[in-house]
Design a protein around this motif. Structure first.
Motif, PDB file in Angstrom:
ATOM      1  N   THR B  57     -17.141  93.960  -9.533  1.00 38.14           N
ATOM      2  CA  THR B  57     -17.352  92.541  -9.246  1.00 38.14           C
ATOM      3  C   THR B  57     -18.476  92.347  -8.232  1.00 38.14           C
ATOM      4  O   THR B  57     -19.276  91.419  -8.339  1.00 38.14           O
ATOM      5  CB  THR B  57     -16.048  91.904  -8.736  1.00 38.14           C
ATOM      6  OG1 THR B  57     -15.052  92.066  -9.746  1.00 38.14           O
ATOM      7  CG2 THR B  57     -16.225  90.426  -8.447  1.00 38.14           C
ATOM      8  N   GLN B  97     -14.105  86.840 -12.515  1.00 33.24           N
ATOM      9  CA  GLN B  97     -12.798  87.478 -12.660  1.00 33.24           C
ATOM     10  C   GLN B  97     -11.674  86.527 -12.272  1.00 33.24           C
ATOM     11  O   GLN B  97     -10.636  86.475 -12.934  1.00 33.24           O
ATOM     12  CB  GLN B  97     -12.778  88.725 -11.763  1.00 33.24           C
ATOM     13  CG  GLN B  97     -11.517  89.536 -11.865  1.00 33.24           C
ATOM     14  CD  GLN B  97     -11.635  90.834 -11.066  1.00 33.24           C
ATOM     15  OE1 GLN B  97     -12.627  91.089 -10.394  1.00 33.24           O
ATOM     16  NE2 GLN B  97     -10.616  91.651 -11.137  1.00 33.24           N
ATOM     17  N   ASP B 171     -16.523  89.245 -16.402  1.00 32.53           N
ATOM     18  CA  ASP B 171     -15.768  90.082 -15.471  1.00 32.53           C
ATOM     19  C   ASP B 171     -14.296  90.005 -15.839  1.00 32.53           C
ATOM     20  O   ASP B 171     -13.608  89.049 -15.502  1.00 32.53           O
ATOM     21  CB  ASP B 171     -16.012  89.617 -14.024  1.00 32.53           C
ATOM     22  CG  ASP B 171     -15.690  90.709 -13.009  1.00 32.53           C
ATOM     23  OD1 ASP B 171     -15.114  91.732 -13.411  1.00 32.53           O
ATOM     24  OD2 ASP B 171     -16.021  90.525 -11.820  1.00 32.53           O
ATOM     25  N   GLU B 172     -13.841  90.985 -16.560  1.00 30.97           N
ATOM     26  CA  GLU B 172     -12.474  91.045 -17.080  1.00 30.97           C
ATOM     27  C   GLU B 172     -12.085  89.791 -17.855  1.00 30.97           C
ATOM     28  O   GLU B 172     -11.153  89.087 -17.490  1.00 30.97           O
ATOM     29  CB  GLU B 172     -11.494  91.315 -15.943  1.00 30.97           C
ATOM     30  CG  GLU B 172     -11.759  92.680 -15.355  1.00 30.97           C
ATOM     31  CD  GLU B 172     -10.654  93.138 -14.447  1.00 30.97           C
ATOM     32  OE1 GLU B 172      -9.499  92.776 -14.684  1.00 30.97           O
ATOM     33  OE2 GLU B 172     -10.964  93.876 -13.504  1.00 30.97           O
TER      34      GLU B 172
HETATM   35 MG    MG Z   1     -13.438  92.936  -9.928  1.00 33.59          MG
END
Ligand code: MG
Ligand code: ATP
Lengths: 253, 320
Positions: B57, B97, B171-172
């Protein structure tokens, strides 16, 4: 210049005002009405005229100032604090907008709201007292400049604050007292000489004085000084904000 | 004119993202990135893998302008992310995220806001199509508050795509998204790639990376451990396991079988043979021949290729 970006922020902030219409407009209008009823009509009828103006009319400029100073500050601070708090600030930080554009969007919206509020209060006041505005253009100019300046201050507070308590503390502990003591409800000429000098340290005096001059043509301090002070505050706030964005202080880790 | 042409020609060979000696030390003194060098190829799907706290991240946040780097430089589409931040950021979309959304806004208002914020003229048709692709069109007038977690994540994806970026960071993206929607999402991401969008994603679901990515990067403790084509990676490091079910249990391995590579389970019913796909070894046929020689019969055979997850875990463990 990312005009679409500025517009997006500006309209988003105004939409927030619209969603919270009751707090945003109704409550300041209500509280000012109460001031008029209490100070203007009930007590004011027993107070002699100040500088040849009835007390009810005399306090109008100060009351408008009181509201727009606190509202500009708290509204602008809330506007930028919320995205920080919820995390949505990521989008602003990653967007192709400059510092100036972000400030114009947020501060512009907060100031717009305050100007509208000021005008509404002015109209409300008409229901309670009779007044005239000698220099309407100056009046509007002062209104806009003050709203902008204090929205800048609010923006600054919102950037700086780490909690809701910190967000409230400056409007409540600094701005409201300074406004009360800044000649909202009296002319500073009515104070003992020593206090007249002390009062001149209060920046709000210059705002109220200039604003009142645009209504009734008499002022506690020179008009040029009032105008100069507003512009000085503005400059200071803009410089600090620019510095904050340059260094990423408290916005970017 | 000529300048534009040379720029374009140059652009086709240079990486779309170039990260050079990127460092990040947080104010706490914690060093989250240690001299990262990374190049993302134009049009690829790049999966960034790494355990919690590896720095994924942080890396993405620096490229997108949310976190300040402590050192090094990044270019996006040839543009310095600091000096040419306007042009650079216009090309980048980010799905963060964390589920950071303004819950009082409607879906439609929020994607419209994003598009404007990134400097694009309104285009309701594009946004309509976008919301339809993400199965959000029915929800366009709902406030985000009234959406489920998976829907909120799709709103974030819609916001990231609202300005038609060339580079998309995810991000995810599939955390908290159900299986069916996850499949839809991947289909959409493949479609984006076909349209020429470069995609960089992080995920903890390694099957996803295995499924989707062209290349895989592994980051651990702020350092890039490896960057490799997915297939090459699988080949290079992929281990295979041959399991032989014996018809009758045996007490010990026959003497002619190499006991380093082959092991017998406790109950004496199964032989396990580990080998790599890289070496062209004839281990399998050799082993089967040896079993026949020793007169051992078997009832079943199965082989299994190690997953990226196992490769990844062994990589990270090796470094520790
Ligand atoms: Mg992360
Ligand atoms: N604002 C911050 N201040 C101090 N340290 C931070 C900050 N943000 C992240 N870190 C630290 O930097 C390291 C990397 O964090 P990062 O969020 O990049 O990890 P990640 O790879 O994304 O992990 P995850 O898979 O859990 O999302 C962590 O050890 C984290 O604690």
């Amino acid at each position: 210049m990312n005009l679409h970006g500025v517009k997006a922020i500006y309209l988003f902030e105004l939409a927030r005002t619209w969603r919270t219409l009751m707090q945003s407009i109704a409550s300041p209008v209500l509280s000012t009405s109460l001031y008029f009823i209490v100070f203007g009509s009930a007590i004011g009828s027993r107070i002699v005229e100040i500088d040849g103006i009835s007390y009810g009319a005399f306090i109008i400029p100060g009351l408008i100032m009181l509201t727009i100073l606190t509202e500009s500050t708290s509204n602008a601070s809330f506007g930028i604090y919320m995205p920080k708090f919820t995390g949505t600030i990521y989008e602003i930080l990653s967007a192709p907008v400059s510092t100036l554009e972000i400030v114009v969007g947020y501060v512009g919206a907060a100031a717009t709201k305050s100007v509208i509020l000021g005008v509404i209060i002015l109209i409300t006041a008409r229901l309670f007292v009779d007044y005239s505005i000698e220099h309407p253009l100056w009046m509007f100019g002062f209104l806009v400049l003050t709203c902008l300046t204090f929205s800048l201050l609010g923006f600054l507070i919102g950037l700086w604050a780490n909690s809701f308590e910190q967000l409230q503390i400056i409007p409540m502990m600094v701005i409201a007292p300074l406004t009360f003591l800044g000649g909202t409800f009296y002319s500073i000429n009515m104070l003992p000489e020593l206090w007249q000098k002390v009062t001149l340290l209060n920046p709000v005096v210059y705002l109220v004085s200039g604003f009142r001059w645009s209504f009734y043509g008499n002022a506690d301090v020179h008009l040029g000084i009032s105008l100069g002070m507003i512009l000085l505050f503005m400059l200071i706030f803009i410089s600090i904000i620019t510095w904050i964005f340059k260094t990423g202080y408290k916005l970017k880790s | 004119m000529t300048q534009a042409m040379t720029l374009e020609q140059g652009a086709s060979v240079e990486p779309i993202i170039a990260v050079r000696s990127l460092n990040k030390t947080y104010q706490s003194g914690f060093c989250a990135l240690k001299s990262i060098d990374l190049e993302i190829k134009r049009g690829e799907i790049f999966a960034l893998l790494g355990p919690n706290g590896a720095g994924k991240t942080t890396l993405i946040s620096i490229i997108c302008g949310i976190v300040n780097a402590s050192g090094g430089e990044v270019t996006a589409d040839g543009l310095d992310i600091l000096r040419d931040y306007r042009e650079a950021r216009q090309r980048i979309g980010l799905v963060p995220q964390e589920l950071a959304v303004n819950i009082f806004e409607t879906v439609w208002a929020t994607v419209k806001f994003s598009r404007g914020l990134f400097g694009c003229a309104p285009d309701d048709n594009y946004l309509e199509q976008l919301l339809k692709n993400l199965s959000l069109w029915d929800k366009r007038d709902s406030t985000i508050m009234a959406l489920s977690g998976g829907m909120k994540r799709r709103v974030l994806i819609a916001k990231a795509l609202a300005h038609e970026p060339k580079i998309l960071f995810l991000d995810e993206p599939t955390a908290g998204v159900d299986v069916e929607l996850r499949r839809d999402m991947w289909a959409m991401i493949r479609k984006l790639r076909e349209d020429g969008v470069t995609i960089i994603l992080t995920t903890h679901y390694i099957e996803e990376a295995e499924d989707m990515a062209d290349r895989i990067g592994v980051i651990n403790k702020g350092e890039i451990v490896l960057v490799e084509e997915k297939h090459a990676l699988m080949k290079q490091l992929g281990r295979k396991t041959l399991t032989v079910q014996l018809a009758r249990p045996i007490a010990r391995l026959p003497t002619n079988v190499n006991s380093d590579a082959v092991s017998l389970t406790q109950d004496g019913r199964t032989l396990v043979y580990q080998y790599t796909t890289a070496a062209d070894d004839s281990g399998v046929s050799q082993l089967l021949g040896q079993l026949q020689e020793a007169g051992i019969e078997y009832s079943d055979l199965s082989t299994k290729q190690s997953s990226l997850e196992e490769i990844f875990v062994s990589l990270v463990e090796e470094k520790q």
